[in-house]
Write a protein that holds these residues in place. Structure first.
Motif, PDB file in Angstrom:
ATOM      1  N   UNK A  42      34.244   1.664  42.830  1.00  0.00           N
ATOM      2  CA  UNK A  42      33.087   0.757  42.856  1.00  0.00           C
ATOM      3  C   UNK A  42      33.007  -0.539  43.392  1.00  0.00           C
ATOM      4  N   UNK A  43      34.278  -1.326  43.168  1.00  0.00           N
ATOM      5  CA  UNK A  43      34.135  -2.746  43.678  1.00  0.00           C
ATOM      6  C   UNK A  43      34.321  -2.680  45.300  1.00  0.00           C
ATOM      7  N   UNK A  44      34.625  -1.891  45.876  1.00  0.00           N
ATOM      8  CA  UNK A  44      34.822  -1.597  47.417  1.00  0.00           C
ATOM      9  C   UNK A  44      33.287  -1.252  47.607  1.00  0.00           C
ATOM     10  N   UNK A  45      32.462  -0.406  47.019  1.00  0.00           N
ATOM     11  CA  UNK A  45      31.051  -0.279  47.420  1.00  0.00           C
ATOM     12  C   UNK A  45      30.324  -1.487  47.355  1.00  0.00           C
ATOM     13  N   UNK A  46      30.504  -2.212  46.151  1.00  0.00           N
ATOM     14  CA  UNK A  46      29.625  -3.268  45.864  1.00  0.00           C
ATOM     15  C   UNK A  46      29.915  -4.335  47.011  1.00  0.00           C
ATOM     16  N   UNK A  47      31.204  -4.443  47.127  1.00  0.00           N
ATOM     17  CA  UNK A  47      31.815  -5.362  48.159  1.00  0.00           C
ATOM     18  C   UNK A  47      31.055  -5.218  49.568  1.00  0.00           C
ATOM     19  N   UNK A  48      31.271  -3.712  50.121  1.00  0.00           N
ATOM     20  CA  UNK A  48      30.630  -3.670  51.423  1.00  0.00           C
ATOM     21  C   UNK A  48      29.136  -3.441  51.376  1.00  0.00           C
ATOM     22  N   UNK A  49      28.477  -3.760  50.270  1.00  0.00           N
ATOM     23  CA  UNK A  49      27.139  -3.756  50.112  1.00  0.00           C
ATOM     24  C   UNK A  49      26.346  -5.317  50.384  1.00  0.00           C
ATOM     25  N   UNK A  50      27.417  -6.293  49.661  1.00  0.00           N
ATOM     26  CA  UNK A  50      27.080  -7.406  49.566  1.00  0.00           C
ATOM     27  C   UNK A  50      27.812  -8.675  50.304  1.00  0.00           C
ATOM     28  N   UNK A  51      29.208  -8.613  50.074  1.00  0.00           N
ATOM     29  CA  UNK A  51      29.979  -9.503  50.783  1.00  0.00           C
ATOM     30  C   UNK A  51      30.017  -9.801  51.980  1.00  0.00           C
ATOM     31  N   UNK A  53      27.912  -9.365  53.977  1.00  0.00           N
ATOM     32  CA  UNK A  53      26.962  -9.970  54.749  1.00  0.00           C
ATOM     33  C   UNK A  53      26.994 -11.241  55.017  1.00  0.00           C
ATOM     34  N   UNK A  54      27.815 -12.255  54.235  1.00  0.00           N
ATOM     35  CA  UNK A  54      28.264 -13.614  54.605  1.00  0.00           C
ATOM     36  C   UNK A  54      29.730 -13.665  55.258  1.00  0.00           C
ATOM     37  N   UNK A  55      30.621 -12.787  55.105  1.00  0.00           N
ATOM     38  CA  UNK A  55      31.761 -13.122  55.798  1.00  0.00           C
ATOM     39  C   UNK A  55      32.302 -12.094  55.866  1.00  0.00           C
ATOM     40  N   UNK A  56      33.538 -11.784  56.926  1.00  0.00           N
ATOM     41  CA  UNK A  56      34.221 -10.938  57.311  1.00  0.00           C
ATOM     42  C   UNK A  56      35.615 -10.807  56.215  1.00  0.00           C
ATOM     43  N   UNK A  57      36.460  -9.920  56.458  1.00  0.00           N
ATOM     44  CA  UNK A  57      37.738  -9.833  55.665  1.00  0.00           C
ATOM     45  C   UNK A  57      38.637 -10.924  56.052  1.00  0.00           C
ATOM     46  N   UNK A  58      38.389 -11.517  57.234  1.00  0.00           N
ATOM     47  CA  UNK A  58      39.167 -12.572  57.467  1.00  0.00           C
ATOM     48  C   UNK A  58      39.588 -13.649  56.611  1.00  0.00           C
ATOM     49  N   UNK A  79      31.237 -17.221  41.700  1.00  0.00           N
ATOM     50  CA  UNK A  79      30.443 -18.235  42.577  1.00  0.00           C
ATOM     51  C   UNK A  79      29.795 -17.532  43.896  1.00  0.00           C
ATOM     52  N   UNK A  80      30.307 -16.830  44.437  1.00  0.00           N
ATOM     53  CA  UNK A  80      29.604 -15.938  45.514  1.00  0.00           C
ATOM     54  C   UNK A  80      28.655 -15.211  45.038  1.00  0.00           C
TER      55      UNK A  80
END
Length: 107
Positions: A42-51, A53-58, A79-80
Motif C-alpha cells: 500500500x505504501x508503494x502505491x501511495x508513494x508512486x501516486x504522489x511522491x 511527482x516532486x522527486x526521483x528515488x535519488x 512534512x512532504x
C-alpha cells in the motif's frame, strides 16, 4: 407442452439462485485477492501516486541524505504530505514510511 410442478420449479429456482450465489462469491474472492492489506504494498502505491511527482528515488539513495533514523523518515514523510496537501490518512503515511524503509533505508 408439459407444465412444471411447483416443487420442480422451486428446485430449479433454488438451483439458479445457488449458482448465482456461487458466481458472486467467486468474484468477491477474486476481487479480494487483488486487494492487499500489506502496508509495504500500500505504501508503494501511495508513494508512486504522489511522491514521484516532486522527486526521483535519488533523494533516498544520495550519500548526503539527512534522514538517518526511522523517526526522521516518518517526520520527513509527514512534512512532504502536509506541505503538498497529499490526502493521506495516518495509516497511508505509515505505509509509505514502511515502504521507504524496506526499499531504501533499512533502519
Amino acid at each position: 407442452m408439459k407444465l412444471l410442478s411447483s416443487k420442480s420449479l422451486s428446485k430449479k429456482s433454488l438451483a439458479s439462485l445457488l449458482f448465482l450465489l456461487a458466481i458472486s462469491i467467486n468474484n468477491t474472492a477474486f476481487a479480494n485477492e487483488e486487494e492487499t492489506t500489506d502496508p509495504v504494498v500500500l505504501g508503494e502505491k501511495a508513494h508512486n501516486s504522489h511522491c514521484v511527482k516532486c522527486h526521483t528515488d535519488e533523494v533516498y539513495t544520495r550519500k548526503n541524505r539527512f534522514v538517518k533514523s526511522i523517526d526522521a523518515l516518518s517526520k520527513q514523510v509527514v512534512r512532504c504530505r502536509d506541505g503538498n496537501d497529499v490526502p493521506w490518512f495516518d495509516e497511508d503515511t505509515d505505509a509509505v514510511v514502511q515502504f521507504l524503509n524496506k526499499k531504501y533505508y533499512r533502519f
